[in-house]
Write an enzyme that holds these catalytic residues in place. Sequence first.
Site, short mmCIF file in Angstrom:
data_model
loop_
_atom_site.label_atom_id
_atom_site.label_comp_id
_atom_site.label_asym_id
_atom_site.label_seq_id
_atom_site.Cartn_x
_atom_site.Cartn_y
_atom_site.Cartn_z
N ARG A 140 23.79 63.13 42.39
CA ARG A 140 23.44 63.25 43.81
C ARG A 140 21.93 63.21 43.99
O ARG A 140 21.17 63.76 43.17
CB ARG A 140 23.99 64.56 44.36
CG ARG A 140 23.84 64.77 45.87
CD ARG A 140 24.70 63.82 46.66
NE ARG A 140 24.89 64.29 48.04
CZ ARG A 140 25.39 63.54 49.00
NH1 ARG A 140 25.75 62.29 48.75
NH2 ARG A 140 25.57 64.01 50.22
N THR A 443 29.80 53.87 51.21
CA THR A 443 30.27 54.42 49.94
C THR A 443 31.36 53.54 49.37
O THR A 443 31.99 52.77 50.10
CB THR A 443 30.80 55.85 50.17
OG1 THR A 443 29.79 56.63 50.80
CG2 THR A 443 31.21 56.55 48.89
N THR A 461 27.47 55.93 46.31
CA THR A 461 27.11 55.81 47.72
C THR A 461 25.62 55.58 47.94
O THR A 461 24.79 55.95 47.10
CB THR A 461 27.52 57.12 48.45
OG1 THR A 461 27.17 57.03 49.83
CG2 THR A 461 26.81 58.32 47.86
N ASP A 484 22.65 63.89 55.22
CA ASP A 484 23.82 64.74 54.97
C ASP A 484 23.47 66.23 55.06
O ASP A 484 24.36 67.08 55.09
CB ASP A 484 24.43 64.45 53.60
CG ASP A 484 25.58 63.46 53.68
OD1 ASP A 484 25.96 63.08 54.80
OD2 ASP A 484 26.10 63.06 52.63
N SER A 509 28.01 66.87 50.05
CA SER A 509 28.75 65.62 50.11
C SER A 509 30.22 65.91 50.38
O SER A 509 30.68 67.04 50.22
CB SER A 509 28.60 64.87 48.78
OG SER A 509 29.48 63.75 48.71
N SER A 510 30.95 64.87 50.76
CA SER A 510 32.41 64.96 50.87
C SER A 510 33.11 64.13 49.80
O SER A 510 34.34 64.06 49.79
CB SER A 510 32.86 64.47 52.25
OG SER A 510 32.35 65.28 53.27
N GLY A 536 34.35 56.95 52.74
CA GLY A 536 34.76 57.28 54.09
C GLY A 536 34.08 58.47 54.71
O GLY A 536 34.61 59.07 55.65
N GLY A 537 32.89 58.87 54.22
CA GLY A 537 32.21 60.01 54.82
C GLY A 537 33.04 61.27 54.71
O GLY A 537 33.75 61.50 53.73
#
Length: 648
Positions: A140, A443, A461, A484, A509-510, A536-537
Amino acid sequence: MPGAAPTAYRLLALASALALSACASSDPDAVEENACLQVSDAGAVYNPGNPGEGGAPEIPTGFASKKNVSARSFMVVAANPLATKAGCDVLKAGGSAVDAAIATQMVLNIVEPQSSGIGGGAFMLHYNAAQKSVVAYDGRETAPAAATENYLRWVSDSNPTTPLPNARSSGRSIGTPGVMRMLELAHKDAGVLPWKDLFNPAISIATNGFKVSPRMASSIASVEASLQRDPEARGYFLDANGRAWPAGTLLKSPALATTFNTLATQGAAAFYSGALAQDIVDEIADTTGGITPGLTTLADLSAYQAKKREAVCITYRSKVVCGMPPPSSGGLAVAQALGILETYNLAAFPPSALDDNGGKPAVTGVHLVSEALRLAYADRDKYVADADFVPLPGGSPAAMLDKTYLRQRASLISLSRSMGTAQPGTFPGAAGGVHPPARDNGTTHLSVVDRQGNVVSMTTTIESGFGSFHMTKGGFLLNNQLTDFSAAPADAQGVPIANRLQPGKRPRSSMAPTLVFEAQADGSKGDWVMATGSPGGSTIIQYTTKTLVGVLDWGLNAQQATSMINFGAANSPTTNVGGEHPNVDLANGSANDPLVSGLRSLGHTVSTAALSSGVSTIVRRKDSAGNRVLDGGADPRREGVVLGDVVR
């Protein structure tokens, strides 16, 4: 190359033909030992749904029905045929799952630049079959050392004006990229083939060119104005008239080929120091056109570290489901939703009219999954952030995944009425302001299994589609991952938000790369059985949960679960039912569809906006002769395919 970009819906059926010209076998119906065969369904059916509604993370580009694919011993599922082929060829040559993931990611950087690339970040779960161990790799992005809590809100405390042209498109949104350090770390642990060889497919494609796919063409056309601001982005993605290249255009990237050559021969260190690093810093600091610069320095890049973390795992019925820990909220939220759903007999509410596209989900099944997700998102929004800065309640995932706690949360669900908006649970000593999820995310996801049974589930992403719209001279886009973070450091009551921006911190993050195993008698992991995940966020959590429930509770195969109608909810009264799906009847208005009307009768506010998921799934099963077989599913909402040593 004049001409307006054609619509994705009219040309999406050409995607495989355009992209696979270099990798389809001469006889695609043959059974070829250790082949990487083209397996997409030539008789695809496309349905545009409701494009552009609901703030979809990436633009919807239709629905192409696909069939389940089986392989003997190795498989790759990714969102573009050329990328899938690169990974599959690595496996065919004896490479590991990690080797294949690296080759696939590099090609995705070229053919799906709106979604991922070396200017972004990634999370990877890796299963080592020999050691029977799972490692979570964290790549990340991080905030620069000079960032403040108000970095995204105003230029400085003494100059409280909004970053221009906006937070996303300014230099302030760009986090220090992490994917290269992460891939190198994973390769040192689990690579087999030489690092430099894994870049060859991408170098070849960048040098010789590829035909722009319909999805990429439509994606470029949707953001022409934003790409105009950056000279490199404008010169690469747009023609001399400032228009998007049409699908079928042969596009080359000599700059990216040079960058890949550098990384292949010098390793990831060449990205974080020297000319490439200076190029990144200069791009972030650029003020052309009045853009507010970011404050990233060479020291920020050289200090970046990828991390190995412990996966978040939960028993779910007869399985163990493992996901990514913080700074991703995906693993925890999916695990919480499953733990809540374990209270209910979901198998009693399977889809009806089952077909290759997953049939028609039952109203009660969708209601239960959506309510469980509301409860999981409520906890996620309040408590989950980069745990190196803000610890989880109790200091680990254990409190949030406690089965007694999850049964108590399940008791809040009514079978006759939606709760609308859930309240977060209460944990001793834990407090924080609520930061609802952001919608945007550019992503992609890939799943890989190699001959030795090693597995990779990786979500990668650059945040929003085309990231920050900033492109380096090295030919790659930079992320806008810092958006984010919560732009405000505290809520309306002044309570600090866990996901506030801090120097060196990783934004929440998701992303939810997921691995599933048989559960041993003591609850530990047995044999690996499934890998999945999606872009997809914040809706990644919904797409991943839907796919897991489809396989584990409803007995769907990999493609059916992947293709099934997308459904679920974040913590709001709105429940999503993906209107792009051919099994959602919108011909006479959404109220005509029995799933939609049934949910509305339970108090759900239903959105039928098209949903741009990109699920990639592999499931291991035994055939009628007792042999182990891999089944693969590629999301019909994107251009991906399944490749492997295919069984017909």
